[in-house]
Write a protein that holds these residues in place. Structure first.
Motif, short mmCIF file in Angstrom:
data_model
loop_
_atom_site.label_atom_id
_atom_site.label_comp_id
_atom_site.label_asym_id
_atom_site.label_seq_id
_atom_site.Cartn_x
_atom_site.Cartn_y
_atom_site.Cartn_z
N ASP A 199 0.84 -1.20 0.00
CA ASP A 199 0.00 0.00 0.00
C ASP A 199 0.87 1.24 0.00
O ASP A 199 1.54 1.55 0.99
CB ASP A 199 -0.91 -0.01 1.23
CG ASP A 199 -1.81 1.21 1.28
OD1 ASP A 199 -2.50 1.39 2.30
OD2 ASP A 199 -1.83 2.00 0.31
N SER A 200 0.86 1.98 -1.11
CA SER A 200 1.65 3.21 -1.21
C SER A 200 0.79 4.45 -1.02
O SER A 200 1.26 5.57 -1.26
CB SER A 200 2.36 3.26 -2.58
OG SER A 200 1.40 3.23 -3.62
N GLY A 201 -0.46 4.26 -0.60
CA GLY A 201 -1.34 5.39 -0.36
C GLY A 201 -1.01 6.09 0.95
O GLY A 201 -0.22 5.60 1.75
N SER A 202 -1.63 7.21 1.17
CA SER A 202 -1.39 8.01 2.38
C SER A 202 -2.26 7.47 3.51
O SER A 202 -3.18 8.12 4.01
CB SER A 202 -1.71 9.48 2.10
OG SER A 202 -0.86 9.97 1.08
N ASN A 203 -1.94 6.28 3.94
CA ASN A 203 -2.79 5.54 4.88
C ASN A 203 -2.07 5.17 6.17
O ASN A 203 -2.50 4.26 6.87
CB ASN A 203 -3.31 4.27 4.20
CG ASN A 203 -4.18 4.58 3.01
OD1 ASN A 203 -5.05 5.46 3.07
ND2 ASN A 203 -3.96 3.87 1.91
N TYR A 204 -1.00 5.87 6.46
CA TYR A 204 -0.21 5.52 7.63
C TYR A 204 -0.17 6.71 8.59
O TYR A 204 0.10 7.83 8.20
CB TYR A 204 1.20 5.12 7.23
CG TYR A 204 1.25 3.96 6.26
CD1 TYR A 204 1.20 4.18 4.89
CD2 TYR A 204 1.33 2.65 6.73
CE1 TYR A 204 1.23 3.12 4.00
CE2 TYR A 204 1.37 1.58 5.84
CZ TYR A 204 1.32 1.83 4.48
OH TYR A 204 1.36 0.77 3.61
N ASN A 206 4.06 5.84 4.48
CA ASN A 206 4.75 4.74 5.17
C ASN A 206 4.85 5.13 6.64
O ASN A 206 4.48 6.24 7.03
CB ASN A 206 6.14 4.50 4.58
CG ASN A 206 6.96 5.77 4.54
OD1 ASN A 206 7.27 6.35 5.58
ND2 ASN A 206 7.29 6.23 3.34
N ILE A 207 5.33 4.21 7.45
CA ILE A 207 5.59 4.51 8.86
C ILE A 207 7.09 4.39 9.10
O ILE A 207 7.71 3.41 8.71
CB ILE A 207 4.82 3.56 9.79
CG1 ILE A 207 3.33 3.89 9.75
CG2 ILE A 207 5.33 3.67 11.23
CD1 ILE A 207 2.50 3.08 10.69
N MET A 208 7.63 5.38 9.74
CA MET A 208 9.04 5.35 10.12
C MET A 208 9.16 4.86 11.54
O MET A 208 8.51 5.37 12.44
CB MET A 208 9.65 6.74 9.98
CG MET A 208 9.76 7.20 8.54
SD MET A 208 10.29 8.91 8.42
CE MET A 208 11.84 8.82 9.27
N TRP A 211 -2.45 1.65 10.49
CA TRP A 211 -2.62 1.51 9.05
C TRP A 211 -4.11 1.66 8.78
O TRP A 211 -4.91 0.83 9.23
CB TRP A 211 -2.09 0.16 8.57
CG TRP A 211 -2.24 -0.05 7.09
CD1 TRP A 211 -1.94 0.84 6.09
CD2 TRP A 211 -2.71 -1.22 6.44
NE1 TRP A 211 -2.19 0.30 4.87
CE2 TRP A 211 -2.66 -0.97 5.05
CE3 TRP A 211 -3.18 -2.46 6.88
CZ2 TRP A 211 -3.05 -1.92 4.11
CZ3 TRP A 211 -3.57 -3.41 5.95
CH2 TRP A 211 -3.51 -3.13 4.58
N ALA A 212 -4.48 2.69 8.09
CA ALA A 212 -5.90 3.03 7.88
C ALA A 212 -6.48 2.18 6.78
O ALA A 212 -6.86 2.67 5.70
CB ALA A 212 -6.03 4.52 7.58
N SER A 213 -6.58 0.88 7.05
CA SER A 213 -7.17 -0.04 6.09
C SER A 213 -7.83 -1.18 6.85
O SER A 213 -7.34 -1.62 7.89
CB SER A 213 -6.10 -0.60 5.15
OG SER A 213 -6.63 -1.66 4.38
N SER A 214 -8.95 -1.65 6.30
CA SER A 214 -9.65 -2.80 6.89
C SER A 214 -9.25 -4.10 6.22
O SER A 214 -9.85 -5.14 6.50
CB SER A 214 -11.16 -2.60 6.80
OG SER A 214 -11.56 -1.48 7.55
#
Lengths: 167, 172
Positions: A55-60, A82-84, A134-137
């Motif tokens: 997932d390369s979207g802005s979802n982190y 991403n998350i650092m 991670w903003a995903s279900s």
């Protein structure tokens, strides 16, 4: 007979400088995942970052508290790609590996975003505690790790171990 | 089995100055310690040593206490215990993770701790990062309190060995 609660799933030990480490087809048989990472970058200003399921979207999103040369502080970052997990990896003495322990909770759930707790230490340089999301279900089935900021690579000796944790 | 209990130490009558795990087998990849401690003094810092040595450690912590946060350098400081002035029968908790403890590289030590106290003012949470600048394998671990104060009866510490998996990842 007791059921073992934590099972080793995967491992990699980097043999030569590598830019990307990918885990795929992660078993969905557990409730949580634990990552234990011994991080050695080739550039001492590098940080570890990761994406989930490509997932390369802005979802982190993350909020963190950090102790570093100076004092403690806290900060937050939202809607990143991403998350650092670290900010600076080379502490004192230089070149030693940073330790990163991550817990990804309810990773197979399809009715919630995925929370994670990340614990990072880099010698005397920094101590970081991060709460991420991670903003995903979608269920987590893979992860990709890269180095950030310095654009460097994982040095030989970097290890990533993945464990599955049962409820 | 990925996580195996190696041994448990329970402090008996009279207490002890040192909780020590000896003859640690080299058959695991990482080590994990969970400790529950209380000491006889007013000093709350738990310190770590390896192989009977307190040399070649560097460390940093971040702590929350009362309404404050702070960070600093403090070698060997791994966590907090409950002290003699804390609520009776209350013990602090410290978790310690040591990856690759038999490696020829320097050793990284991660600590998480809380000095439990039933008080709105005097309690402490600590996260610590230490490095042992030695390429020797860890064969023993020592936990002490600063100034060598007594770790009291009822304190416990359990050492686990963690075994990694294999495969399952690609590099590029």
């Amino acid at each position: 007979m007791a059921t073992k609660a934590m099972t080793a799933l995967a491992n990699i030990t980097v043999a030569s400088a590598t830019s990307t480490i990918t885990f795929s087809s992660i078993s969905g048989a557990y409730r949580d995942l634990r990552w234990v990472i011994s991080f050695k970058p080739t550039t001492n200003t590098d940080s570890l970052q990761f994406r989930i399921n490509s997932d390369s979207g802005s979802n982190y999103n993350r909020v963190f508290m950090e102790g570093y040369a100076g004092d403690g502080k806290y900060s937050a970052a939202a809607n990143n790609q991403n998350i650092m997990a670290t900010l600076y990896t080379t502490g004192s003495p230089s070149g030693h590996p940073a330790t990163i322990i991550m817990d990804w909770l309810d990773y197979t759930a399809t009715d919630k975003h995925k929370p994670m707790l990340i614990r990072t230490n880099a010698g005397t340089n920094e101590v970081v505690m991060t709460a991420g999301r991670w903003a995903s279900s979608s269920a987590i089935t893979g992860a990709t790790f890269t180095c950030a900021i310095g654009g460097g690579t994982f040095a030989a000796g970097t290890t990533i171990n993945l464990y599955g944790v049962l409820a | 089995m990925s996580m195996t209990k190696i041994s448990t130490i329970t402090v008996g009558v009279g207490g002890t100055n040192t909780i020590q795990f000896t003859s640690i087998p080299d058959s695991y990849d990482d080590l994990y310690i969970i400790a529950s401690t209380r000491n006889s003094s007013t000093l709350e810092h738990v310190l770590i040593g390896f192989n009977g040595s307190t040399s070649n450690f560097t460390g940093r912590y971040v702590t929350g206490y009362n309404t404050n946060t702070a960070s600093g350098e403090y070698a060997r400081y791994i966590g907090n215990t409950s002290t003699s002035t804390y609520t009776a029968n209350t013990f602090g908790i410290t978790n310690i993770y040591i990856p690759n403890y038999t490696s020829s590289q320097y050793k990284s030590i991660s600590g998480e701790s809380s000095g439990e106290n039933n008080s709105a003012v005097y309690w402490t949470t600590v996260f610590s990062s230490n490095v042992w600048s030695s390429g020797s394998a860890i064969t023993s671990i020592e936990l002490t309190n600063e100034t060598g104060s007594t770790i009291l009866e009822g304190s416990t510490a359990t050492l686990y060995g963690i075994t990694k998996g294999s495969g399952g990842a690609t590099v590029s």
